[in-house]
Write a protein that holds these residues in place. Structure first.
Motif, PDB file in Angstrom:
ATOM      1  N   ASP A  81       0.805  -1.107  -0.538  1.00 45.73           N
ATOM      2  CA  ASP A  81       0.278   0.213   0.247  1.00 45.73           C
ATOM      3  C   ASP A  81       0.858   1.178   0.124  1.00 45.73           C
ATOM      4  O   ASP A  81       0.967   2.159  -0.435  1.00 45.73           O
ATOM      5  N   GLN A 148      -5.776  -8.551  -0.147  1.00 41.97           N
ATOM      6  CA  GLN A 148      -4.901  -7.492  -0.241  1.00 41.97           C
ATOM      7  C   GLN A 148      -6.153  -5.941  -0.887  1.00 41.97           C
ATOM      8  O   GLN A 148      -5.445  -6.518  -2.130  1.00 41.97           O
ATOM      9  N   ALA A 149      -6.203  -4.867   0.142  1.00 37.46           N
ATOM     10  CA  ALA A 149      -6.603  -4.005  -0.920  1.00 37.46           C
ATOM     11  C   ALA A 149      -5.732  -3.157  -2.003  1.00 37.46           C
ATOM     12  O   ALA A 149      -4.398  -3.402  -2.166  1.00 37.46           O
ATOM     13  N   PHE A 154      -7.302  -8.274  -4.905  1.00 38.48           N
ATOM     14  CA  PHE A 154      -8.948  -7.976  -4.656  1.00 38.48           C
ATOM     15  C   PHE A 154     -10.149  -7.022  -5.732  1.00 38.48           C
ATOM     16  O   PHE A 154     -11.138  -8.024  -4.874  1.00 38.48           O
ATOM     17  N   GLU A 166     -16.752  -2.417  -3.129  1.00 41.97           N
ATOM     18  CA  GLU A 166     -15.636  -2.801  -2.626  1.00 41.97           C
ATOM     19  C   GLU A 166     -15.444  -3.417  -1.008  1.00 41.97           C
ATOM     20  O   GLU A 166     -14.516  -3.717  -0.678  1.00 41.97           O
ATOM     21  N   GLN A 167     -16.851  -3.150  -0.248  1.00 42.25           N
ATOM     22  CA  GLN A 167     -16.302  -2.588   0.965  1.00 42.25           C
ATOM     23  C   GLN A 167     -17.444  -4.048   1.543  1.00 42.25           C
ATOM     24  O   GLN A 167     -18.163  -4.101   2.382  1.00 42.25           O
ATOM     25  N   ILE A 171     -15.144  -9.866   1.380  1.00 45.54           N
ATOM     26  CA  ILE A 171     -13.447  -9.766   1.551  1.00 45.54           C
ATOM     27  C   ILE A 171     -12.809  -9.761   3.193  1.00 45.54           C
ATOM     28  O   ILE A 171     -13.484  -8.659   3.284  1.00 45.54           O
ATOM     29  N   LYS A 172     -12.033 -10.121   2.976  1.00 46.30           N
ATOM     30  CA  LYS A 172     -11.415  -9.965   4.361  1.00 46.30           C
ATOM     31  C   LYS A 172     -10.053  -9.386   3.898  1.00 46.30           C
ATOM     32  O   LYS A 172      -9.285 -10.698   3.099  1.00 46.30           O
ATOM     33  N   LEU A 173      -9.308  -8.675   4.402  1.00 48.62           N
ATOM     34  CA  LEU A 173      -8.988  -8.043   3.880  1.00 48.62           C
ATOM     35  C   LEU A 173      -7.632  -8.328   4.929  1.00 48.62           C
ATOM     36  O   LEU A 173      -7.467  -8.328   5.855  1.00 48.62           O
ATOM     37  N   THR A 180      -2.503 -14.116   3.182  1.00 47.32           N
ATOM     38  CA  THR A 180      -4.296 -14.502   2.523  1.00 47.32           C
ATOM     39  C   THR A 180      -4.096 -16.125   2.640  1.00 47.32           C
ATOM     40  O   THR A 180      -4.773 -16.871   3.450  1.00 47.32           O
TER      41      THR A 180
END
Length: 264
Positions: A81, A148-149, A154, A166-167, A171-173, A180
């Motif tokens: 990120d 991963q965001a 993703f 996207e929320q 989905i577990k970030l 992961t």
């Protein structure tokens, strides 16, 4: 950060063949280039569990690019990120971590020409029978996907499998790709999307715990990233063309995607 008849279609046809020797390439006269990576996306770049040293396809490729251009490389590490903003700000000269070439990213950084093409596949536990492809996973409303965001896995999960939100709580970030996969192994998530080559590596080293299911989900080209306007883009593109043309990239494909076994 992701690639493939072995689940990878190397982007050898994306540029016209160019027969180029080191003498034909730009000479950077020993210039030092700072390259940042995450070391979390095998077999492109990761830390060798035996030696503790960073290795992978991208390291070999970048070392050869530097050699051909008469440059010296210093490698540094950063999280995914932070990488694009840091390269955009000029903190590093080049970023490499299986970064998909996307228009929205081109607003922040320059990309090299593609060096590889990626397709996403579904990585699951070997005993998984509740779903067999993207459609059946979407219908399995209890199924969780780890990602991963801001990465290709993703966005593929959001827009190619789920509902475009996207929320979406399914989905577990997580911080790294490796995290992961570990979450998948322990049952905390039910699916991880991965480049086919990396996925096969994890399957081969999982002692029968993991498998790939379904067909390929979309495709992206990978490129190195640079600060906007960087004078390194043209020399690196020339080196990429030369390494494709003379078979160097093909040799790296065999080394890392066919011969190397993760965890061995």
């Amino acid at each position: 950060m992701f690639r493939r008849s072995f689940f990878i279609a190397i982007a050898a046809t994306l540029l016209s063949p160019v027969l180029a020797s080191a003498a034909d390439l730009p000479d950077l006269k020993g210039r030092e280039i700072v390259v940042v990576t995450e070391n979390a996306y095998p077999p492109l770049q990761f830390v060798d569990p035996k030696t503790g040293q960073p290795i992978g396809w991208e390291y070999d490729a970048m070392n050869e690019i530097a050699k051909r251009l008469n440059a010296k490389v210093e490698y540094q590490n950063a999280s995914w990120d932070a990488m694009i903003p840091a390269v955009s700000a000029g903190q590093y000269d080049i970023g490499m971590t299986g970064i998909s070439i996307k228009d929205e990213r081109k607003e922040k950084v320059d990309f090299s020409n593609p060096y590889m093409r990626s397709e996403m596949f579904m990585l699951v536990r070997a005993d998984e029978t509740r779903f067999t492809d993207a459609k059946s996973f979407a219908a399995f409303d209890k199924g969780l996907v780890g990602a991963q965001a801001g990465t290709t896995p993703f966005y593929t999960a959001v827009y190619d499998i789920l509902d475009g939100n996207e929320q979406n709580p399914r989905i577990k970030l997580m911080e790294t790709f490796g995290a992961t996969v570990q979450a998948l192994r322990t049952g905390d998530v039910d699916l991880v999307l991965t480049d086919g080559v990396a996925g096969k590596g994890y399957v081969d080293s999982s002692n029968g715990m993991l498998k790939l299911i379904g067909g390929p989900l979309g495709g992206d080209d990978f490129g190195f990233i640079f600060k906007k306007g960087s004078d390194l883009v043209a020399p690196v593109n020339a080196a990429i063309a030369a390494l494709k043309a003379d078979g160097t990239f093909a040799a790296l494909d065999k080394k890392w995607f066919l011969d190397y076994k993760l965890g061995e």
